[in-house]
Design an enzyme around this catalytic site. Structure first.
Site, PDB file in Angstrom:
ATOM      1  N   GLU A 102       0.825  -1.206   0.000  1.00  0.00           N
ATOM      2  CA  GLU A 102       0.000   0.000   0.000  1.00  0.00           C
ATOM      3  C   GLU A 102       0.860   1.258   0.000  1.00  0.00           C
ATOM      4  O   GLU A 102       1.806   1.376   0.770  1.00  0.00           O
ATOM      5  CB  GLU A 102      -0.908   0.053   1.228  1.00  0.00           C
ATOM      6  CG  GLU A 102      -1.739   1.337   1.223  1.00  0.00           C
ATOM      7  CD  GLU A 102      -2.544   1.581   2.480  1.00  0.00           C
ATOM      8  OE1 GLU A 102      -2.559   0.724   3.371  1.00  0.00           O
ATOM      9  OE2 GLU A 102      -3.169   2.659   2.541  1.00  0.00           O
ATOM     10  N   ASP A 168       9.659   6.010  14.965  1.00  0.00           N
ATOM     11  CA  ASP A 168       9.526   7.436  14.678  1.00  0.00           C
ATOM     12  C   ASP A 168      10.001   8.208  15.912  1.00  0.00           C
ATOM     13  O   ASP A 168       9.494   7.999  17.010  1.00  0.00           O
ATOM     14  CB  ASP A 168       8.053   7.758  14.372  1.00  0.00           C
ATOM     15  CG  ASP A 168       7.852   9.223  14.044  1.00  0.00           C
ATOM     16  OD1 ASP A 168       8.864   9.929  13.834  1.00  0.00           O
ATOM     17  OD2 ASP A 168       6.695   9.672  13.998  1.00  0.00           O
ATOM     18  N   ILE A 169      10.997   9.037  15.707  1.00  0.00           N
ATOM     19  CA  ILE A 169      11.445   9.898  16.803  1.00  0.00           C
ATOM     20  C   ILE A 169      11.146  11.326  16.386  1.00  0.00           C
ATOM     21  O   ILE A 169      11.546  11.746  15.297  1.00  0.00           O
ATOM     22  CB  ILE A 169      12.956   9.773  17.041  1.00  0.00           C
ATOM     23  CG1 ILE A 169      13.356   8.312  17.109  1.00  0.00           C
ATOM     24  CG2 ILE A 169      13.352  10.500  18.310  1.00  0.00           C
ATOM     25  CD1 ILE A 169      14.840   8.110  16.971  1.00  0.00           C
ATOM     26  N   ASP A 170      10.437  12.016  17.229  1.00  0.00           N
ATOM     27  CA  ASP A 170      10.026  13.364  16.862  1.00  0.00           C
ATOM     28  C   ASP A 170      10.391  14.320  17.982  1.00  0.00           C
ATOM     29  O   ASP A 170      10.206  14.023  19.155  1.00  0.00           O
ATOM     30  CB  ASP A 170       8.523  13.390  16.638  1.00  0.00           C
ATOM     31  CG  ASP A 170       8.081  14.663  15.967  1.00  0.00           C
ATOM     32  OD1 ASP A 170       7.549  14.576  14.858  1.00  0.00           O
ATOM     33  OD2 ASP A 170       8.291  15.760  16.535  1.00  0.00           O
ATOM     34  N   CYS A 181      14.610  25.413  21.720  1.00  0.00           N
ATOM     35  CA  CYS A 181      13.535  25.735  20.778  1.00  0.00           C
ATOM     36  C   CYS A 181      12.242  25.073  21.251  1.00  0.00           C
ATOM     37  O   CYS A 181      12.259  24.229  22.130  1.00  0.00           O
ATOM     38  CB  CYS A 181      13.805  25.214  19.372  1.00  0.00           C
ATOM     39  SG  CYS A 181      15.494  25.153  18.851  1.00  0.00           S
ATOM     40  N   CYS A 187      17.313  23.182  16.288  1.00  0.00           N
ATOM     41  CA  CYS A 187      18.632  23.731  16.036  1.00  0.00           C
ATOM     42  C   CYS A 187      19.628  22.594  16.217  1.00  0.00           C
ATOM     43  O   CYS A 187      19.246  21.490  16.588  1.00  0.00           O
ATOM     44  CB  CYS A 187      18.938  24.880  16.987  1.00  0.00           C
ATOM     45  SG  CYS A 187      19.053  24.353  18.702  1.00  0.00           S
ATOM     46  N   HIS A 377       0.424   0.379  10.146  1.00  0.00           N
ATOM     47  CA  HIS A 377       0.669   1.819  10.243  1.00  0.00           C
ATOM     48  C   HIS A 377       1.494   2.289   9.051  1.00  0.00           C
ATOM     49  O   HIS A 377       2.414   1.606   8.623  1.00  0.00           O
ATOM     50  CB  HIS A 377       1.423   2.124  11.530  1.00  0.00           C
ATOM     51  CG  HIS A 377       1.160   3.501  12.041  1.00  0.00           C
ATOM     52  ND1 HIS A 377       1.539   4.608  11.352  1.00  0.00           N
ATOM     53  CD2 HIS A 377       0.544   3.937  13.151  1.00  0.00           C
ATOM     54  CE1 HIS A 377       1.164   5.678  12.040  1.00  0.00           C
ATOM     55  NE2 HIS A 377       0.560   5.296  13.135  1.00  0.00           N
TER      56      HIS A 377
END
Lengths: 485, 499
Positions: A102, A168-170, A181, A187, A377
């Site tokens: 998909e 996923d690292i955000d 920030c 940054c 997912h």
């Protein structure tokens, strides 16, 4: 009735909704563009601004930084469809690994098209050029072609079979401890969290779980994705994925949960090893660069995490008399005051463990575990363009992890400019390369290094797949053939 | 070459199948049950009467549904064991060899047959299969735990798992790591052994970081053997259920069994703590976008926390919004009003942002958009306490879940005090409940305190039956009961609780 919407997944996470938490934060919009509070600053802090493609004209296409024509050019000339195909297909001729995979497109008008699938790399490229999606995502391989999902007789015939294990690292998850920030800005100082996370997760995936083919990808703005591509990882069901996600999860509790790290002792070897890696980062990247205990509120927060009330009282007294004391000194104060014996009740072991917990709370990876837990997912494809920044989601070479600079990642406009420049410089020259092949457009740009790296990664994966496949076929010929009919 | 290989393999295969074949083809003979526990690998072959067929199945079903109730009530494993013991003794007794009971074989036969009958009844849909294997696993685990240690070991040995034992040399090499990973207090004495298995076989131990992992292999201490055995049991049962499902259409039977089977699977309808549409408010008190704030005094803590956070910060993260939207939907708030409510609540967002990023999710939860089945099912069901208590804990910035579980005790108490709960005994009780992880008990305790006057009144006046004051297991039930209790004298509210 397609499987993704069957009761099994529907109540908590229907496939459409699964997407939302990740999409929501990154979705481009007019506000971001014109509001200097949010997105603009990233460019200010970065190297020379590569002349934003389209301040005003872009507004028509849902506020994207990048206009449709640029995207079309990008898909036509730069996107490495061939290697993407090989990566997902695991063999040279198209197999169901690719054909039943998909894809989900986000169109310029923000419509979201799920259940796209393609017989070949060319067809994927063609549709990208026609519809110029601002990005597309990769989902699982299904038991039947996703485009035929409505025609299958029984819903159980359309179900997800395999997908890479993804992470996923955000940066948003670090907001409570980030001082440099907030929000969508990053940054180089806060990027070090992503570096730390990659180090910790990568080594555990390799040494603990035995995975070999792990691709790290810059998410285009303020995070990174991992794709674990080993067959063993791809074929895991949800319970196994959940187990791995849990293995990596350490920080517990929301904003009101109190102390977030309460690791058992002795520390699990994975945590012991992580702590070893993270301790150095804590000294420099956290204590010095972030200065997280500077203000009074922040140092109170620190005291809340320490176990001994008497020691806390004397620390608090000391710090209130020196309001600007930097975090590094405050951190050493803990041990030096403890060693003076001011507190009779002090349990040195508890203090040491609490300090370890604090190091982990401020450095240990904060993964968006929902993404990893579900086989179905979707995750943004490598080499897509981040609509907000225009940067390409390039792979990250973990051997040179420390050198990776998100601000040095090329934007789509820069790249197109480089093609033109190359063409001008090499005008009149023989267009043939050394081996007599025509030089592809991506080879003329800064994308070359990244594509070459990706190609090497895919080649390594394919080599292992080939070996594994022969084994499997030999092992099962007799039985499997009989079952076909 | 290859061909000759196959011919060499073939007779071997036949050998493997032979015993089972013989069993089916040969005379129908009674099986011997040497062990109390059973992996149910061999189907029963002897005859039983139709009455036994039905009675045994119903007995087992009774046990399984009671087990399910225990999970809904959040009973701890120990509580479940105590609660289940008399029920098991009554419906499905199973004694150990050492009990020397004369009915041993008969008990085990019943256990064996009833398992296979239910397997037939519950293999038809994926949903039923999953529930069946979950509950059968619970039952197995329960029995495994209280089995006689020696007999249990004999049973495990009889299963012949190919578990590799970790050798002395490797044990010495891994030394500290092994002990750190498994939290072992073992110091030098070689009593404890380890198995080495592929980590995929012990996912729950991996998830909790209770085993050492090396290159994909998990080092499982002997005392965690249960986890291995149980997961192997589940795995085999799941495979077998799939096979049964596939074989079902070809079931060679007279038409006496299928009515019983379908009746059985239907009566397995969950005693679910699910949302019930009648917990919406009576007609004239329809909630609308404007009166949610007024109604919020009747909200359980999980929802009033979301409500106040939204008021304060004008924002909630995805799962918080979802949880709250579904609760509001359960209140009977219409989709249009719900959209208006969120538009006002998320006041920091522009219209454009709201329409693009938030509205869709609200509509999706109501089943206004999305795939066929989402629309047909009118979106998702409001979350029950069970759901809130079992989902992942909120991360930073997230507010969803049950505060009794997600808040640290001090923050929880502070929050309760802002809602007017100052009674020292109640607070102490809540702390104890939360310490024992009995979150819903704490919540019910707070409810009973906050409504003590009204509850006394309806009890004394005999206005409400006991079932209407049963433990609350759903946020929407909390709301409705609170609302009704506080409006006892209001003629507009002339509706009693459901049931």
């Amino acid at each position: 009735m397609p499987h993704a919407e069957s009761p099994e997944t529907a109540p908590d996470a229907p496939a459409e909704a699964v997407m939302v938490p990740t999409v929501e934060e990154e979705k481009p919009n007019l506000e971001d563009m014109f509001d200097s509070e949010s997105d603009g600053d990233e460019f200010n802090s970065s190297a020379p601004n590569p002349a934003p493609v389209a301040a005003a004209p872009a507004a028509k296409s849902g506020g994207n930084q990048v206009d449709d024509e640029t995207m079309r050019q990008f898909y036509q000339r730069l996107f490495p469809f061939r290697f993407l195909f090989q990566w997902l297909n695991h063999s040279p001729a198209p197999t169901t690994d690719f054909m039943h995979r998909e894809f989900a497109f986000t169109l310029p008008n923000d419509a979201y098209l799920r259940y796209q699938s393609f017989p070949s790399a060319d067809m994927l490229r063609k549709q990208c050029m026609q519809q110029v999606p601002s990005r597309f995502e990769i989902g699982p391989v299904y038991s039947t072609n996703p485009r035929d999902r409505k025609t299958v007789r029984k819903s159980s015939m359309f179900r997800p079979i395999s997908k890479e294990l993804v992470f996923d690292i955000d940066m948003t998850d670090y907001d409570p401890i980030r001082t440099c920030c907030q929000g969508t800005k990053i940054c180089n100082r806060c990027w070090s969290w992503i570096t730390m996370a990659i180090k910790v997760v990568d080594v555990a995936l390799r040494d603990d779980f035995g995975f070999k083919h792990i691709l790290w990808v810059y998410s285009g703005r303020r995070g990174a994705h991992a794709w674990v591509c080993d067959r063993r990882a791809r074929e895991m069901d949800d319970s196994r994925r959940k187990a791995i996600a849990g293995y990596f999860e350490l920080l517990k509790g929301g904003d009101k949960g109190g102390k977030k790290v309460n690791a058992k002792r002795p520390l699990h070897p994975h945590l012991e090893r992580s702590l070893k890696v993270l301790r150095e980062h804590f000294q420099t990247d956290i204590l010095i660069d972030q200065d997280p205990f500077l203000s009074e509120a922040q140092s109170t927060q620190l005291l809340n995490l320490l176990p001994d009330p008497t020691l806390n009282a004397s620390l608090s007294k000391k710090w209130s008399s020196a309001p600007d004391r930097p975090s590094t000194s405050k951190w050493t104060d803990i041990d030096s005051l403890a060693s003076t014996g001011t507190s009779k009740t002090l349990d040195p072991k508890a203090l040491k463990e609490a300090k370890q917990d604090i190091v982990l709370e401020y450095t240990y990876p904060r993964l968006d575990t929902e993404v990893s837990k579900k086989l179905n997912h979707l995750l943004k494809s490598p080499f897509c363009v981040h609509p907000g920044t225009g940067r390409v989601c390039v792979p990250i070479d973990t051997r040179k992890l420390e050198e990776f600079d998100p601000f040095a990642v090329p934007t789509v406009t820069e790249l197109l400019g480089q093609i033109d420049m190359w063409d001008v410089e090499h005008k009149g020259e023989d267009k043939e390369g050394e081996e007599g092949k025509k030089i592809a457009d991506w080879e003329k740009t800064a994308l070359k290094g990244y594509v070459d790296f990706f190609r090497g990664f895919v080649a390594g994966l394919l080599k292992d797949e080939k070996g594994g496949k022969r084994e499997r076929e030999e092992g099962t010929t007799a039985g499997a053939d009989a079952m076909e009919f | 070459m290859i061909r000759s290989d196959y011919t060499r393999l073939d007779p071997k295969r036949r050998n493997v199948l032979a015993p089972i074949k013989q069993q089916f083809a040969g005379e129908w003979k009674q099986q011997e049950y040497n062990h109390r526990l059973n992996f149910y690998t061999v189907p029963p072959t002897a005859e039983i009467s139709l009455e036994q067929f039905e009675e045994w199945a119903i007995n087992r079903l009774k046990v399984l549904s009671e087990l399910e109730t225990c999970t809904f009530r959040n009973r701890s494993p120990e509580e479940t064991a105590t609660y289940m013991a008399p029920l098991l003794e009554k419906h499905l007794p199973l004694h150990s060899n050492s009990s020397r009971s004369s009915a041993l074989q008969e008990e085990r036969r019943k256990d064996h047959y009833s398992h296979f009958i239910l397997r037939l009844a519950f293999s038809s849909t994926e949903d039923l299969r999953r529930r069946f294997s979950r509950l059968e696993t619970m039952l197995f685990r329960l029995r495994y735990k209280d089995d006689d240690t020696r007999e249990r070991q004999a049973f495990v040995n009889s299963l012949d798992f190919a578990w590799e034992t970790v050798g002395e040399q490797e044990k010495a090499e891994l030394g500290d790591e092994l002990r750190a990973a498994t939290g072992s207090t073992w110091k030098g004495n070689d009593d404890e052994g380890w198995f080495k298995v592929e980590w995929e076989r012990v996912p729950e131990l991996v998830e909790q970081r209770r085993v050492l992992l090396k290159r994909g292999m998990a080092y499982v201490p002997v005392r965690e053997q249960m986890s291995l055995v149980v997961s192997e049991y589940t795995r085999r049962l799941e495979v077998a259920l799939e096979q049964t499902a596939r074989a079902l259409p070809r079931l060679d039977e007279d038409d006496r069994l299928s009515p019983i089977l379908s009746h059985l699977s239907r009566s397995f309808a969950a005693p679910d703590a699910a949302y019930d549409s009648s917990s919406a408010l009576p007609g004239q008190l329809q909630p609308h976008a404007g009166n949610i704030d007024a109604l919020s005094q009747h909200f359980p803590l999980c929802m009033s926390h979301l409500h106040t956070t939204l008021q304060k910060t004008h924002h909630l993260k995805h799962f918080g919004r979802l949880q709250y939207t579904l609760f509001l939907k359960g209140l009977g708030l219409s989709l249009e009003d719900c959209i208006v409510f969120w538009r006002r609540g998320l006041s920091d967002k522009t219209d454009d942002q709201f329409n693009k990023e938030y509205k869709y999710n609200v509509r999706h939860a109501y089943g206004d958009v999305g795939g066929d089945s989402n629309r047909r099912g009118r979106g998702y069901t409001p979350y029950s306490c069970q759901k809130l208590l079992t989902e992942a804990l909120p991360g930073s910035g997230q507010q969803h879940g049950c505060p009794y579980r997600t808040f640290s005790p001090d923050n929880l108490v502070a929050m309760l005090q802002t809602t007017g709960i100052h009674d020292r005994d109640v607070i102490k009780g809540v702390r104890e409940d939360v310490g024992k992880q009995r979150f819903h008990v704490a919540c019910n305790r707070v409810f009973e305190f906050a409504h003590r006057g009204e509850i006394k009144k309806v009890k004394d006046g005999g206005m409400w039956s006991a079932s209407e004051l049963d433990t609350i297991l759903h946020p929407n039930t909390y709301f409705k009961r609170s609302f009704l209790l506080k409006h006892l004298d209001d003629p507009a509210v002339d509706v009693k609780m459901e049931d």
